[in-house]
Design a protein around this motif. Structure first.
Motif, PDB file in Angstrom:
ATOM      1  N   ALA A  79      50.060  56.986  80.414  1.00 47.95           N
ATOM      2  CA  ALA A  79      51.059  55.927  80.281  1.00 47.95           C
ATOM      3  C   ALA A  79      50.451  54.557  80.559  1.00 47.95           C
ATOM      4  O   ALA A  79      50.899  53.555  80.033  1.00 47.95           O
ATOM      5  N   ASN A  80      49.443  54.515  81.406  1.00 45.95           N
ATOM      6  CA  ASN A  80      48.945  53.222  81.832  1.00 45.95           C
ATOM      7  C   ASN A  80      47.519  52.961  81.371  1.00 45.95           C
ATOM      8  O   ASN A  80      46.735  53.880  81.179  1.00 45.95           O
ATOM      9  N   TRP A 118      67.995  48.041  81.982  1.00 46.27           N
ATOM     10  CA  TRP A 118      67.422  47.087  82.932  1.00 46.27           C
ATOM     11  C   TRP A 118      66.284  46.284  82.337  1.00 46.27           C
ATOM     12  O   TRP A 118      66.082  45.147  82.672  1.00 46.27           O
ATOM     13  N   VAL A 168      69.702  60.903  86.696  1.00 43.25           N
ATOM     14  CA  VAL A 168      68.899  61.930  86.028  1.00 43.25           C
ATOM     15  C   VAL A 168      69.190  61.951  84.533  1.00 43.25           C
ATOM     16  O   VAL A 168      68.286  62.113  83.716  1.00 43.25           O
ATOM     17  N   SER A 169      70.460  61.758  84.182  1.00 41.35           N
ATOM     18  CA  SER A 169      70.833  61.942  82.775  1.00 41.35           C
ATOM     19  C   SER A 169      70.939  60.658  81.973  1.00 41.35           C
ATOM     20  O   SER A 169      70.992  60.711  80.752  1.00 41.35           O
ATOM     21  N   TYR A 205      65.535  53.996  72.587  1.00 44.34           N
ATOM     22  CA  TYR A 205      66.851  54.081  73.232  1.00 44.34           C
ATOM     23  C   TYR A 205      67.826  53.086  72.619  1.00 44.34           C
ATOM     24  O   TYR A 205      69.014  53.382  72.455  1.00 44.34           O
ATOM     25  N   TYR A 236      57.191  51.309  78.146  1.00 38.90           N
ATOM     26  CA  TYR A 236      58.547  50.791  78.303  1.00 38.90           C
ATOM     27  C   TYR A 236      59.061  50.175  77.011  1.00 38.90           C
ATOM     28  O   TYR A 236      60.208  50.390  76.612  1.00 38.90           O
ATOM     29  N   LYS A 259      65.484  67.534  77.295  1.00 43.14           N
ATOM     30  CA  LYS A 259      66.777  67.004  77.724  1.00 43.14           C
ATOM     31  C   LYS A 259      67.321  65.963  76.733  1.00 43.14           C
ATOM     32  O   LYS A 259      68.510  65.936  76.471  1.00 43.14           O
ATOM     33  N   ARG A 261      67.531  56.005  84.649  1.00 45.00           N
ATOM     34  CA  ARG A 261      66.421  56.706  85.304  1.00 45.00           C
ATOM     35  C   ARG A 261      65.111  55.919  85.177  1.00 45.00           C
ATOM     36  O   ARG A 261      64.176  56.156  85.910  1.00 45.00           O
ATOM     37  N   TYR A 262      65.063  54.992  84.223  1.00 40.88           N
ATOM     38  CA  TYR A 262      63.827  54.238  84.031  1.00 40.88           C
ATOM     39  C   TYR A 262      63.783  52.966  84.867  1.00 40.88           C
ATOM     40  O   TYR A 262      62.792  52.259  84.869  1.00 40.88           O
ATOM     41  N   ASN A 263      64.886  52.681  85.505  1.00 42.25           N
ATOM     42  CA  ASN A 263      64.961  51.419  86.252  1.00 42.25           C
ATOM     43  C   ASN A 263      64.218  51.539  87.584  1.00 42.25           C
ATOM     44  O   ASN A 263      64.631  52.277  88.472  1.00 42.25           O
ATOM     45  N   PRO A 264      63.124  50.805  87.716  1.00 49.05           N
ATOM     46  CA  PRO A 264      62.296  50.952  88.923  1.00 49.05           C
ATOM     47  C   PRO A 264      63.062  50.681  90.205  1.00 49.05           C
ATOM     48  O   PRO A 264      62.713  51.219  91.254  1.00 49.05           O
ATOM     49  N   LYS A 303      58.345  60.280  87.179  1.00 46.22           N
ATOM     50  CA  LYS A 303      58.366  59.514  85.930  1.00 46.22           C
ATOM     51  C   LYS A 303      58.284  58.013  86.239  1.00 46.22           C
ATOM     52  O   LYS A 303      57.556  57.276  85.585  1.00 46.22           O
ATOM     53  N   LEU A 304      59.042  57.580  87.229  1.00 38.61           N
ATOM     54  CA  LEU A 304      59.006  56.157  87.594  1.00 38.61           C
ATOM     55  C   LEU A 304      57.619  55.769  88.108  1.00 38.61           C
ATOM     56  O   LEU A 304      57.119  54.680  87.806  1.00 38.61           O
ATOM     57  N   TYR A 305      57.001  56.657  88.858  1.00 45.90           N
ATOM     58  CA  TYR A 305      55.642  56.379  89.336  1.00 45.90           C
ATOM     59  C   TYR A 305      54.675  56.291  88.160  1.00 45.90           C
ATOM     60  O   TYR A 305      53.752  55.484  88.146  1.00 45.90           O
ATOM     61  N   GLN A 306      54.907  57.156  87.173  1.00 50.50           N
ATOM     62  CA  GLN A 306      54.020  57.176  86.013  1.00 50.50           C
ATOM     63  C   GLN A 306      54.068  55.846  85.270  1.00 50.50           C
ATOM     64  O   GLN A 306      53.035  55.317  84.867  1.00 50.50           O
ATOM     65  N   PHE A 307      55.269  55.320  85.139  1.00 48.89           N
ATOM     66  CA  PHE A 307      55.422  54.066  84.395  1.00 48.89           C
ATOM     67  C   PHE A 307      55.156  52.830  85.250  1.00 48.89           C
ATOM     68  O   PHE A 307      54.834  51.776  84.730  1.00 48.89           O
ATOM     69  N   ASN A 308      55.346  52.945  86.552  1.00 47.82           N
ATOM     70  CA  ASN A 308      55.174  51.796  87.428  1.00 47.82           C
ATOM     71  C   ASN A 308      54.223  52.151  88.566  1.00 47.82           C
ATOM     72  O   ASN A 308      54.657  52.478  89.670  1.00 47.82           O
ATOM     73  N   PRO A 309      52.933  52.103  88.310  1.00 51.50           N
ATOM     74  CA  PRO A 309      51.959  52.538  89.319  1.00 51.50           C
ATOM     75  C   PRO A 309      52.135  51.818  90.661  1.00 51.50           C
ATOM     76  O   PRO A 309      51.755  52.362  91.695  1.00 51.50           O
ATOM     77  N   VAL A 324      70.000  56.349  81.016  1.00 52.02           N
ATOM     78  CA  VAL A 324      68.816  55.498  80.848  1.00 52.02           C
ATOM     79  C   VAL A 324      68.440  54.798  82.142  1.00 52.02           C
ATOM     80  O   VAL A 324      67.347  54.272  82.260  1.00 52.02           O
TER      81      VAL A 324
END
Lengths: 243, 625
Positions: free
Chosen positions: B422-423, B9, A21-22, B226, B219, B289, A26-29, A58-64, A24
Motif C-alpha cells: 500500500a505504501n 472523510w 466494520v461495515s 466508493y 486512498y 465483504k 472504516r477508512y477514517n484514520p 487496514k488503517l495501519y496499512q494505509f496510514n503507517p 466507509v
C-alpha cells in the motif's frame, strides 16, 4: 463452531463498531482509537472480533503513522487462538513491510516477536500441542508472556479451546496422560477441566470419554445417486410431445 | 456530490488531485521541465521554443494518416451523438485496427495534436487520452510522465462524471466502462509495483515520487471506487432488484444517477474493482465483504461483460483459497471455467480473448492446487483439463512429501494476483532510502534487497505454503488408513517409521483438513457465510490407541448416462424424422418448411406421413393413431 455467522458478526459487537466494520468510515484514520479501545476491551473480557481487528490493521496499512506495535501484537495473540480458522494468516497478510521506523520512542518489539508468534501459530495449526506448551513456557518467551499474554485474559484457556476442538473431532476415548500433555494440566486441574466440559473419566483406567459429536462418529456409507425431476425434464417433455 | 462526499472523510483527496494536476503539469510538459533545468531566462528564447513547439505540433499533425484523422472525427461524432452502436464499432474494432496498422510500436498522436479535429472537445479529449495511455501501458513502456499523466487524466474523467451538475448525458458501451475501471486499477497496481523497485530509479524520478502526493495512492483509488458506488446507489439497486421491486420503485430508490446505465454499470464495476483492489492489498475478507450484495450467478445482466464476469470469479476464488475454503474455491473456479468453455465460440472473436484465456489458465492452475488440498469429484471435465495442463505438478502436490511444496509454490506464483504494497518506499526520506538500498547484511544478494512487490507476494506465498506444509503428512496417512477398518496406532506409526505421539497429532491435522467451511449450495448472499462440511470420503476416529476407519463410497452412477443417451437418441430420432426422404423426382415439400418451428414441422410430417412410401408408415401410422 459450525457456521461463520458469529465470526462475521459476534453478538458482543456494538452498533458503533458494526458501523465502522461495515461502512466507509472504516477508512477514517480518526476512528482508529475507537477500534483500539475495542481491542483492549476484547482482551480484558475474553471476547473476540476478528473483522474489527482486521479493520485496525487496514488503517495501519494505509496510514503507517498510526502504527502501534503493541496493538498489532495483541491482535495476533487474539487471532492465534482462533485456529484452525485462518485469522492469524489474515492478520499477517495485512502487515505490509515497513522500513525500520525511527519515529517510535522505543524500539519496535514486533520484528522480534513476530517470528515467535508465527512459530506458535504453526504449532497450534499443526496440532503439536505438547510442543506448543513447551515453547510457550520456555525462557525465551518470557518477554511475550510478561508483557502481552498475561494481559490477555484467558489466553491459556483459549489455547485449550483449540486443543479441545481438535481432540473432540478425532477421539472417542483418550488417555488422561495424553490429554494432560495437550492441555498442559495435571491432577485436580485436569479433572475439573474435563468435568466442566461434561466429559467423563473412567476412574480405574483413567481414560477420558469424549461425548459423541458429528465429527467423531464414523460410518461407512455408500452414496447412492439421486435423480432430481429437472434432470428428466427433457426426456419427459419429449415424450409428452408425442402423446 | 458535496452532500454525498461529506461523510467520506477523505473527500479532499479527490479535490487535492485536481489541484495537484497543476503541479503535475509542471513536471509533465517537457518544455517547462527543460526550462527549469537549463536555466534559460530570456523571454525571447522561450517564445522561440513555444513557436518551435507549435511548428512541431503542426508537423506532427501533418504526419497523421488521413484515415486516422477521419477515424477520430467519426469517433468524436459518434460520442457526441451518444450513438452506442457506432461508438462500439469505433472502440472495439476501429481503434484496434489502426493501432495494428500505424501505432503498433509508437504512441498514438497526443491529444493536443488531434484536438483541432474534435473542436477541442474536452470530454472527448479525456476519453481519447484514456485510450492513449492504455495503449502506452499495453504496447509500450510507460515513463514516469505517462504514469503521472494517466492518473491525472483518470481523475479528470471521474471528476467530470461525479462532480458535474447532475448526471452527465454521456453514454458509453458497457465494455468500455468496464475497461475504464479495469485499466484504472491495473495502472494503480502497475504504478505501485514499479514504485516499489527502488534500485532502478533515477534521481529525477525519486524527486518526483517524493512529491507525488496522492498520485495513485490507495486512498484516492478507493475514493473513486466508493464514490462511484455511492453515486449510482448500486448496492441499493441490486437489493431492490432482488426484492422484485417495480421499475418505478427502483428508479425512485436509485435516484437520477442510478437510473442512467452509465452510472449503474460504473457502480457495479466499481464493486468488482474494490474486490480486486482489496485482494491486491491482501485483505481477503474485506474483498468478499464488499461483494455482499452481489449475487454470483450467470443470470445477472452484469455478466454481459465477459471480462468482468471472469475477473469476479478469479478474485473470489482466490480469496477462498486464502481463507482455506478450498471447496468454495473449487466451486467458484468450476463455475466460471465451464462458462468460459461454453462461451469460447463467441469470445474468440473478442479482442479480450487473450486476456480471458490467460486468466482461465491461471484458474486451472489454482483449481489443481485446491484439488490437491481437498480432493473432489465436483466436475471431472474441468479436473481432466487441469490435470492435462498441470499433470506433473498435480501428481507431486497430490502425493505430498518433499516434492509437493515446490510444485505448490510454482503454481501459486504463476496464478496468484500481482500483490502490491500500500505504501511507497521512503522516497521523501533520503536517509531511509539509502538504508534500504544497502543490503543489511553482506549475505543479502543485491537482487533480493528491497523489492516490496516481491515482498508482498512472498508474504502471501509463505503463509500459503505454511498451510500446505501443515497438511503434508495427510496423503501418506490417508493411503495407509484406506487399507484398514481398524488399526493400532503403534502399528501405524511403525509402518510410517514415525513417533507414535507425533503421528497421533498428525492424525488430528488430518481430521482438521477433512473439514472445511463452505457456502451452502443454493443459498445466496454474503460470500463470507458458510458452514462446516466434511470434504473427505475417508473418515476415522481414535479410540484410545485404536484407529477406526470408515470410508464413504459413491455407488455406481447410471442415471446420468441413461439420461444423456436417451436425450441423444431422441435427438437422432427427431433429426431422422425431420429429414425428408429422398424422393426421386422434385424435392419434397417438407424441405421448404424446414425453417419453421419444430412442432409445426411435426404436424406437417404427420399429415404427409401416409402419402410417403413403405417404411415410413410404420411409425407415422402409430402417431396418427
Amino acid at each position: 463452531m459450525t457456521s461463520t455467522s458469529s465470526w462475521i458478526s459476534p453478538s458482543t459487537r456494538t452498533e458503533l463498531i458494526e458501523d465502522l466494520v461495515s461502512g466507509v468510515d472504516r477508512y477514517n484514520p480518526s476512528n482508529v482509537g475507537i477500534l483500539e479501545d475495542y481491542l483492549y476491551h476484547q482482551i480484558r473480557s475474553e471476547e473476540y472480533d476478528c473483522l474489527a481487528n482486521l479493520a485496525i490493521l487496514k488503517l495501519y496499512q494505509f496510514n503507517p503513522d498510526l502504527y502501534n506495535p503493541d496493538v498489532v501484537i495483541n491482535i495476533l495473540i487474539k487471532a492465534l487462538t482462533a485456529s484452525p480458522l485462518p485469522d492469524f494468516n489474515l492478520c499477517i497478510s495485512l502487515l505490509d513491510e515497513r522500513p525500520v521506523n525511527a519515529t517510535l520512542d522505543e524500539p519496535d518489539p514486533l520484528p522480534s516477536i513476530l517470528p515467535i508468534l508465527k512459530d506458535l501459530h504453526n504449532l497450534l495449526y499443526r496440532c503439536r500441542f505438547p510442543a506448543f506448551w513447551e515453547i510457550y513456557h520456555s525462557e525465551q518467551l518470557e518477554a511475550l508472556r510478561d508483557n502481552y499474554t498475561v494481559e490477555c485474559v484467558g489466553f491459556e484457556n483459549a489455547v485449550r479451546a483449540v486443543v479441545i476442538r481438535a481432540v473432540q473431532a478425532t477421539f472417542t476415548r483418550i488417555s488422561s496422560e495424553r490429554l494432560a500433555s495437550y492441555l498442559d494440566l495435571t491432577g485436580a486441574d485436569l479433572n475439573s477441566y474435563v468435568q466442566n466440559l461434561g466429559w467423563t473419566v473412567d476412574s480405574s483406567t483413567s481414560v477420558v470419554s469424549v461425548p459423541p459429536n458429528p465429527d467423531n462418529q464414523i460410518e461407512s456409507t455408500v452414496v447412492q445417486e439421486t435423480i432430481a425431476l429437472p434432470q428428466l425434464t427433457k426426456v419427459i417433455s419429449h415424450a409428452a410431445l408425442k402423446a | 456530490m458535496a452532500q454525498q462526499r461529506a461523510n467520506l472523510w477523505n473527500a479532499e483527496d479527490l479535490e487535492d488531485d485536481v489541484d495537484l494536476s497543476l503541479a503535475i503539469g509542471n513536471y509533465g510538459q517537457n518544455g517547462h521541465y527543460e526550462d527549469a533545468h537549463m536555466q534559460q531566462p530570456q523571454i525571447d528564447e522561450s517564445t522561440l521554443i513555444a513557436m518551435q513547439q507549435h511548428m512541431a505540433q503542426q508537423a506532427a499533425f501533418a504526419q497523421i494518416p488521413d484515415v486516422v484523422k477521419g477515424f477520430i472525427v467519426h469517433f468524436h461524432q459518434a460520442v457526441l451523438n451518444n450513438n452506442l452502436a457506432e461508438i462500439t464499432v469505433a472502440y472495439e474494432s476501429g481503434w484496434n485496427k489502426y493501432t495494428e496498422k500505424f501505432y503498433a510500436k509508437t504512441e498514438w498522436p497526443e491529444a493536443e495534436i488531434i484536438a483541432p479535429l474534435v473542436n477541442e472537445d474536452p470530454i472527448f479529449l479525456i476519453l481519447y487520452r484514456e485510450l492513449y495511455y492504455r495503449h502506452v501501458y499495453s504496447r509500450l513502456q510507460p515513463n514516469i510522465d505517462d504514469r503521472f499523466h494517466s492518473y491525472e487524466n483518470s481523475c479528470e474523467l471521474f471528476n467530470y462524471l461525479l462532480n458535474s451538475d447532475g448526471p452527465v448525458q454521456l453514454e458509453l458501451p458497457e465494455q468500455w466502462l468496464w475497461d475504464i475501471i479495469d485499466e484504472f486499477i491495473y495502472q494503480y497496481q502497475n504504478f505501485c509495483s514499479w514504485r516499489s523497485k527502488v534500485k532502478s530509479k533515477t534521481d529525477d524520478e525519486i524527486l518526483m515520487l517524493a512529491d507525488g502526493g496522492p498520485v495513485w495512492s490507495s486512498y484516492s483509488v478507493l475514493n473513486v471506487l466508493y464514490s462511484l458506488m455511492q453515486k449510482s446507489r448500486i448496492n441499493e439497486y441490486i437489493a431492490a432488484q432482488r426484492e422484485g421491486k417495480s421499475a418505478e420503485e427502483i428508479g425512485e430508490i436509485v435516484g437520477e444517477y442510478g437510473q442512467r446505465p452509465l452510472y449503474r454499470m460504473l457502480g457495479y464495476f466499481s464493486i468488482i474493482g474494490l474486490l480486486r483492489v482489496h485482494v491486491l492489498l491482501g485483505d481477503f475478507t474485506l474483498a468478499l465483504k464488499v461483494m455482499e450484495n452481489v449475487e454470483l450467478n450467470q443470470k445477472s445482466p452484469f455478466t454481459r461483460v465477459t471480462a468482468c464476469h471472469v475477473t469476479t470469479y478469479y478474485y473470489v476464488g482466490f480469496c477462498y483459497i486464502m481463507l482455506r475454503r478450498y471447496p468454495d474455491a473449487i466451486r467458484t473456479f468450476v463455475t466460471i471455467l465451464n462458462f468460459i468453455m461454453r462461451m469460447r465460440q463467441y469470445h474468440t472473436r473478442s479482442y479480450q480473448y487473450d486476456q480471458i484465456s490467460k486468466t482461465a489458465d491461471r484458474m486451472y492452475a489454482l483449481f489443481a492446487v485446491c484439488n490437491a488440498l481437498s480432493p473432489t469429484r465436483l466436475d471431472d471435465n474441468i479436473a481432466n483439463i487441469a490435470k492435462e495442463r498441470y499433470g506433473e505438478q498435480y501428481a507431486k502436490m497430490a502425493r505430498g512429501g518433499p516434492e509437493a511444496l515446490p510444485a505448490f509454490e510454482e503454481l501459486f506464483l504463476y496464478a496468484c494476483p500481482k500483490f502490491i504494497s500500500a505504501n511507497a518506499p521512503p522516497y521523501d526520506d533520503p536517509a531511509a532510502l539509502s538504508a534500504l538500498l544497502t543490503p543489511s547484511s553482506p549475505s543479502d544478494s543485491p537482487s533480493e534487497a528491497a523489492s516490496a512487490q516481491t515482498d508482498a507476494t512472498h508474504r502471501h506465498l509463505e503463509l500459503f505454503l505454511a498451510d500446505v506444509a501443515a497438511q503434508a503428512p495427510v496423503p501418506t496417512l490417508r493411503s495407509f488408513l484406506k487399507l484398514y477398518t481398524s488399526l493400532d496406532a503403534k502399528k501405524l506409526a511403525n509402518f510410517l517409521d514415525a513417533d507414535e505421539e507425533e503421528m497421533v497429532q498428525e492424525l488430528m491435522v488430518m481430521k482438521q483438513a477433512s473439514r472445511s467451511l463452505s457456502r451452502v449450495p443454493g443459498t445466496e448472499g454474503n460470500l463470507l457465510e458458510g458452514q462446516v462440511i466434511t470434504t473427505s470420503d475417508l473418515n476415522f476416529v481414535i479410540n484410545e490407541n485404536m484407529v477406526h476407519i470408515a470410508e464413504s463410497t459413491v455407488g455406481r452412477r447410471y442415471a446420468g448416462w441413461f439420461i444423456k443417451n436417451t436425450e441423444r437418441t431422441q435427438k437422432i430420432f427427431d433429426d431422422l424424422r425431420n429429414t425428408p426422404l429422398p424422393v426421386p423426382k422434385a424435392s419434397g415439400p417438407g424441405g421448404s418448411h424446414a425453417s419453421s418451428g419444430g412442432e409445426q414441422q411435426q404436424q406437417h410430417q404427420q399429415q404427409k406421413g401416409p402419402r410417403t412410401g413403405g417404411q415410413k408408415v410404420a411409425w407415422g401410422g402409430v402417431k396418427v393413431a
